[in-house]
Motif scaffolding. Sequence first.
Motif, short mmCIF file in Angstrom:
data_model
loop_
_atom_site.label_atom_id
_atom_site.label_comp_id
_atom_site.label_asym_id
_atom_site.label_seq_id
_atom_site.Cartn_x
_atom_site.Cartn_y
_atom_site.Cartn_z
N ALA A 198 70.36 14.91 117.43
CA ALA A 198 71.29 14.40 118.45
C ALA A 198 70.69 13.18 119.15
O ALA A 198 71.40 12.19 119.39
N GLU A 199 69.39 13.23 119.45
CA GLU A 199 68.73 12.07 120.08
C GLU A 199 68.76 10.87 119.14
O GLU A 199 68.99 9.74 119.57
N SER A 219 72.16 9.42 119.20
CA SER A 219 72.35 8.71 120.46
C SER A 219 71.61 7.37 120.45
O SER A 219 72.16 6.34 120.90
N LYS A 272 73.48 4.95 118.25
CA LYS A 272 74.66 4.46 118.99
C LYS A 272 74.25 3.40 119.99
O LYS A 272 74.89 2.33 120.10
#
Length: 105
Positions: free
Chosen positions: A82-83, A86, A89
């Motif tokens: 997830a990091e 992120s 992104k």
Amino acid sequence: KVLERWREEAHTHLRQLHDHTGALGAAVDHAHAEGASLRKAQGDHEDAMKVLERWREEAHTHLRQLHDHTGALGAAVDHAHAEGASLRKAQGDHEDAMKVLERWR
């Protein structure tokens, strides 16, 4: 003569009884020794079973801990993914912003 014969037969029977009594005594001694040996073996077996039970409990505890650590590791991997998403992104947003700034310049 008859009394003499009976006396000899009685003497023979007493000798045989004595021999059988000795053999019976030896058999009883042997049985006692076997019993002591069996009790020792049973005690050793019980001790070994206690050790095996303790090892089984310890192995179960270690497996539970391994399961917990595996779960925590899985959660950490999920968090890292997830990091990473992120950060990718944010990197894309940064690149877009730099393009806009470059256009404005």
